[in-house]
Enzyme design. Structure first.
Site, PDB file in Angstrom:
ATOM      1  N   MET A  32       0.753  -0.971   0.017  1.00 63.22           N
ATOM      2  CA  MET A  32      -0.016   0.167  -0.092  1.00 63.22           C
ATOM      3  C   MET A  32       0.877   1.381   0.006  1.00 63.22           C
ATOM      4  O   MET A  32       0.419   2.427   0.281  1.00 63.22           O
ATOM      5  CB  MET A  32      -0.849  -0.134   1.260  1.00 63.22           C
ATOM      6  N   ALA A  34       4.007   3.850   0.983  1.00 67.14           N
ATOM      7  CA  ALA A  34       4.822   4.453   2.382  1.00 67.14           C
ATOM      8  C   ALA A  34       5.673   3.373   2.479  1.00 67.14           C
ATOM      9  O   ALA A  34       5.791   2.637   3.899  1.00 67.14           O
ATOM     10  CB  ALA A  34       3.657   4.604   3.449  1.00 67.14           C
ATOM     11  N   HIS A  39       9.231  -3.532   3.553  1.00 69.43           N
ATOM     12  CA  HIS A  39       8.921  -3.984   2.093  1.00 69.43           C
ATOM     13  C   HIS A  39       9.981  -4.026   1.447  1.00 69.43           C
ATOM     14  O   HIS A  39      10.099  -4.758   0.497  1.00 69.43           O
ATOM     15  CB  HIS A  39       8.126  -2.587   1.608  1.00 69.43           C
ATOM     16  N   GLN A  63     -10.549  -2.758   1.904  1.00 66.13           N
ATOM     17  CA  GLN A  63     -10.211  -3.362   3.004  1.00 66.13           C
ATOM     18  C   GLN A  63     -10.017  -2.432   4.388  1.00 66.13           C
ATOM     19  O   GLN A  63      -9.640  -2.831   5.366  1.00 66.13           O
ATOM     20  CB  GLN A  63      -8.699  -3.967   2.996  1.00 66.13           C
ATOM     21  N   GLN A 156      -3.324 -12.303   7.557  1.00 61.52           N
ATOM     22  CA  GLN A 156      -3.569 -12.100   5.952  1.00 61.52           C
ATOM     23  C   GLN A 156      -2.452 -13.219   5.100  1.00 61.52           C
ATOM     24  O   GLN A 156      -2.810 -13.623   4.141  1.00 61.52           O
ATOM     25  CB  GLN A 156      -2.732 -10.640   5.706  1.00 61.52           C
TER      26      GLN A 156
END
Ligand code: AMP
Length: 284
Positions: A32, A34, A39, A63, A156
């Site tokens: 997403m 940022a 990441h 979501q 998730q």
């Protein structure tokens, strides 16, 4: 390092053409934005294991629940692209909301089933259906040979593995361990919301996990109690849940349980909601 700006595409035709031109295997990292070192670690692993790396950046409204931080979610595209250039991503897909949800909403959605209504799902109704729906769409669009997800979002990760298996999707799901700051705080785009004081308070999550881990040989109840004691001593933290669950079902494990488990915590520091977890082996 041979740094070069990745090819950034926002339109479907451009994505399809660019994806078709990539040599395989193709590794995909969905985010997403940022972006932070967590990441970057996923991208680095994808880079090591594939001929091509695709990263998606999309803040998925489906979501987010009412009263959640969709509008305030940090959007830092230029900084994100600099990180992705450094990590050697080949292609970055930055779709608009209009592109992924042309009718304004999604009529057809993926259902997370019972696994989507426990723990995180109990506190964020609809969250996992929305997440699986966009992951399914992004997999269809980017066609990963391997897709990478962080252990930080353990429920998730399990749900995505189940979707890929249950819907016979042709992608391998690879889990990447949680990346933490030196003081133990799990990296999260939402950490940018925290004041210095709140950040100190937030350390109780990783401290509680480590306290639980330190007594694994004493059994499930000892793990729960040790973690609970740390959280209870931190008045600035408002817990949503502290749970010791089976990593395959996310059901609470009984007192006599021995084996693989996941200690998971979620709650609020100020207006910021944080989650963290640690895989453990309970018992002798
Ligand atoms: P997000 O942008 O928060 O949706 O996260 C995109 C991906 O990065 C997900 O697979 C997350 O689980 C993963 N991720 C986020 N934070 C971390 C972290 N601290 N360590 C490892 N992976 C992470």
């Amino acid at each position: 390092m041979n740094e070069r700006t990745p090819h950034v595409v926002a339109a479907l035709d451009d994505l399809t053409a660019a994806r078709d031109a990539l040599p395989g295997p193709v590794g995909v990292v969905m985010t997403m934005g940022a972006l932070h070192e967590g990441h970057a670690t996923l991208v680095r692993q994808a880079r090591k294991e594939n001929a091509s790396v695709v990263v998606t950046i999309f803040v998925n409204p489906l979501q987010f629940g009412d009263g959640e931080d969709l509008d305030n979610y940090p959007r830092t595209l230029d900084a994100d692209l600099a990180i992705l250039a450094r990590e050697g991503a080949d292609l970055v897909f930055t779709p608009s909301e209009k592109l992924l949800y042309p009718d304004g909403d999604a009529l057809i959605r993926v259902s997370a089933g019972t696994l989507g209504s426990t723990l995180e799902g109990a506190h964020r109704p609809g969250h996992f259906d929305g997440m699986l729906t966009v992951v399914n769409k992004l997999m269809n669009l980017t066609r990963p040979d391997v897709a990478y997800y962080g252990q930080k979002d353990a429920q998730q990760l399990l749900l995505i593995k189940r979707m890929v298996a249950d819907l016979n999707m042709a992608t391998t799901v690879t889990a990447v361990p949680t990346v933490r700051d030196d003081d133990g705080l799990a990296l999260s785009s939402r950490n940018t919301y925290l004041s210095a004081d709140e950040r100190r308070t937030a350390l109780c999550l990783s401290r509680a996990l480590r306290a639980g881990e330190s007594v694994v040989t004493q059994g499930a109840d000892a793990v729960r109690e040790a973690a609970h004691k740390i959280l209870a001593a931190e008045p600035g933290f408002r817990p949503d849940y502290l749970a010791l669950v089976s990593p395959n079902t996310f059901e609470h494990v009984p007192s006599e349980y021995q084996g693989e488990a996941l200690l998971a915590i979620a709650g609020h520091v100020g207006t910021t909601r944080l989650i963290d977890n640690m895989p453990l082996t309970v018992g002798a």
